[in-house]
Enzyme design. Structure first.
Site, mmCIF file in Angstrom:
data_model
loop_
_atom_site.group_PDB
_atom_site.id
_atom_site.type_symbol
_atom_site.label_atom_id
_atom_site.label_comp_id
_atom_site.label_asym_id
_atom_site.label_seq_id
_atom_site.Cartn_x
_atom_site.Cartn_y
_atom_site.Cartn_z
ATOM 1 N N THR A 1 0.836 -1.200 0.000
ATOM 2 C CA THR A 1 0.000 0.000 0.000
ATOM 3 C C THR A 1 0.870 1.248 0.000
ATOM 4 O OG1 THR A 1 -1.754 1.228 1.158
ATOM 5 C CG2 THR A 1 -0.195 0.039 2.547
ATOM 6 N N HIS B 1 -14.931 -1.005 8.558
ATOM 7 C CA HIS B 1 -14.833 -1.938 7.434
ATOM 8 C C HIS B 1 -13.466 -2.620 7.419
ATOM 9 C CE1 HIS B 1 -13.290 1.973 6.601
ATOM 10 N NE2 HIS B 1 -12.829 1.682 5.404
ATOM 11 N N ARG B 2 -12.404 -1.832 7.707
ATOM 12 C CA ARG B 2 -11.040 -2.395 7.687
ATOM 13 C C ARG B 2 -10.867 -3.383 8.833
ATOM 14 N NH1 ARG B 2 -9.053 1.882 6.823
ATOM 15 N NH2 ARG B 2 -9.119 1.470 4.585
ATOM 16 N N PHE C 1 -8.646 9.609 8.563
ATOM 17 C CA PHE C 1 -8.162 10.127 7.284
ATOM 18 C C PHE C 1 -9.313 10.114 6.283
ATOM 19 C CE2 PHE C 1 -7.761 6.259 4.608
ATOM 20 C CZ PHE C 1 -7.913 5.268 5.562
ATOM 21 N N GLY C 2 -9.032 10.563 5.075
ATOM 22 C CA GLY C 2 -10.015 10.497 3.990
ATOM 23 C C GLY C 2 -11.371 11.067 4.376
ATOM 24 N N TYR C 3 -12.412 10.256 4.208
ATOM 25 C CA TYR C 3 -13.788 10.723 4.419
ATOM 26 C C TYR C 3 -14.238 10.644 5.880
ATOM 27 C CZ TYR C 3 -13.802 10.221 -0.657
ATOM 28 O OH TYR C 3 -13.504 10.346 -1.994
ATOM 29 N N ASP C 4 -13.327 10.292 6.789
ATOM 30 C CA ASP C 4 -13.721 10.098 8.198
ATOM 31 C C ASP C 4 -14.409 11.315 8.831
ATOM 32 O OD1 ASP C 4 -12.902 7.508 8.129
ATOM 33 O OD2 ASP C 4 -11.003 7.829 9.162
ATOM 34 N N ASP D 1 -8.287 -3.128 -0.846
ATOM 35 C CA ASP D 1 -8.915 -2.049 -1.587
ATOM 36 C C ASP D 1 -10.188 -1.658 -0.847
ATOM 37 O OD1 ASP D 1 -7.883 -0.853 -4.175
ATOM 38 O OD2 ASP D 1 -10.053 -0.644 -4.348
HETATM 39 P P1 ITT Z 1 -3.358 1.936 -1.827
HETATM 40 O O1 ITT Z 1 -4.160 1.593 -3.066
HETATM 41 O O2 ITT Z 1 -1.953 2.283 -2.120
HETATM 42 O O3 ITT Z 1 -3.509 0.903 -0.753
HETATM 43 P P2 ITT Z 1 -5.287 4.079 -1.582
HETATM 44 O O4 ITT Z 1 -5.562 5.137 -0.557
HETATM 45 O O5 ITT Z 1 -5.229 4.516 -3.012
HETATM 46 O O6 ITT Z 1 -3.974 3.291 -1.177
HETATM 47 P P3 ITT Z 1 -7.650 2.606 -2.211
HETATM 48 O O7 ITT Z 1 -7.377 2.619 -3.667
HETATM 49 O O8 ITT Z 1 -8.160 1.349 -1.575
HETATM 50 O O9 ITT Z 1 -6.341 2.972 -1.383
HETATM 51 O O10 ITT Z 1 -8.624 3.816 -1.904
HETATM 52 C C1 ITT Z 1 -9.324 3.849 -0.724
HETATM 53 C C2 ITT Z 1 -9.807 5.264 -0.499
HETATM 54 O O11 ITT Z 1 -11.102 5.200 0.142
HETATM 55 C C3 ITT Z 1 -8.909 6.010 0.464
HETATM 56 O O12 ITT Z 1 -7.877 6.706 -0.206
HETATM 57 C C4 ITT Z 1 -9.894 6.951 1.161
HETATM 58 O O13 ITT Z 1 -10.152 8.081 0.363
HETATM 59 C C5 ITT Z 1 -11.173 6.093 1.219
HETATM 60 N N1 ITT Z 1 -11.173 5.304 2.450
HETATM 61 C C6 ITT Z 1 -11.057 3.945 2.567
HETATM 62 N N2 ITT Z 1 -11.065 3.567 3.850
HETATM 63 C C7 ITT Z 1 -11.167 4.701 4.565
HETATM 64 C C8 ITT Z 1 -11.203 4.966 5.949
HETATM 65 O O14 ITT Z 1 -11.091 3.997 6.855
HETATM 66 N N3 ITT Z 1 -11.319 6.233 6.336
HETATM 67 C C9 ITT Z 1 -11.411 7.221 5.440
HETATM 68 N N4 ITT Z 1 -11.372 7.071 4.116
HETATM 69 C C10 ITT Z 1 -11.248 5.811 3.682
#
Ligand code: ITT
Length: 195
Positions: A5, A178-179, A149-152, A74
């Site tokens: 990742t 989910h993770r 992170f992300g949409y949290d 993913d």
């Molecule tokens: P890798 O492919 O290198 O593992 P990535 O971030 O690109 O990293 P994904 O393609 O699986 O990974 O994209 C998942 C995206 O979904 C991630 O970048 C976030 O924007 C969102 N996401 C997934 N799980 C999340 C979480 O637990 N909290 C917040 N956002 C999440």
């Protein structure tokens, strides 16, 4: 386990979750760098994760393959009223429009239901194990919290007290995320007698 990742948050969550279960997770590095994998444009998270796992396995020398446990995950946010958008494109969409953009897309919509999904693929001793996790929730009205992170900051899980994931401790998030669920299912599969 070698986690393939480029997302340090995913890596940290997996390390934190799996360590108490006796599993050490390391990030995959090739010659000191994170390997560049092609992320295919599929709607299906499982297909994407398997595609990435195959690429990672191909980068490992033949003599080391049988000793390796390669993990790929993913994941994405699927919003009901947007027909599952951003889904498998979550990473790209986050970089382009962020949580503000999602809140704009959701303004005026009364149905706020959504879910995070994760598919973990572990390739170990020539076997491929696939485990999934889903966390249902709602998109909040506004950004709240600084953790995660992300949409949290806009994701309020159903199994909780109304806080967003970004307002929770890492442990609270992992216990319902989910993770966390996909990693738990993976651990159960590894320790099952048929392994
Ligand atoms: P890798 O492919 O290198 O593992 P990535 O971030 O690109 O990293 P994904 O393609 O699986 O990974 O994209 C998942 C995206 O979904 C991630 O970048 C976030 O924007 C969102 N996401 C997934 N799980 C999340 C979480 O637990 N909290 C917040 N956002 C999440």
């Amino acid at each position: 386990m070698i986690f393939v990742t480029g997302n340090s948050n995913k890596l940290e969550e997996a390390k934190r979750y799996l360590k108490p279960l006796g599993m050490e997770v390391e990030q995959m590095m090739i010659d000191g760098s994170i390997p560049e994998l092609i992320e295919p444009q599929f709607d299906d998270l499982e297909k994407i994760a398997i595609f990435k796992a195959d690429q990672a396995i191909a980068m490992i020398p033949e003599s080391e393959k049988s000793d390796c446990a390669i993990l790929v995950e993913d994941s994405g946010l699927f919003i009901d009223s947007l027909n599952g958008f951003p889904g498998s494109y979550s990473s790209f969409v986050f970089r382009k429009i962020g949580v503000d953009g999602i809140l704009r897309l959701m303004s005026g919509k009364s149905m706020k239901g959504c879910e995070y999904r994760a598919v973990s693929v572990l390739v170990i001793g020539g076997r491929t194990i696939i485990a999934k996790g889903i966390c249902r929730g709602n998109i909040s009205e506004e950004i709240s919290g600084t953790g995660g992170f992300g949409y949290d900051p806009i994701f309020i899980p159903e199994d909780s007290d109304g806080r967003t994931f970004a307002q929770m401790t890492k442990e609270e998030k992992s216990s319902i995320s989910h993770r966390g669920k996909s990693l738990k299912a993976l651990c159960e599969a590894i320790s099952s007698p048929s392994m």
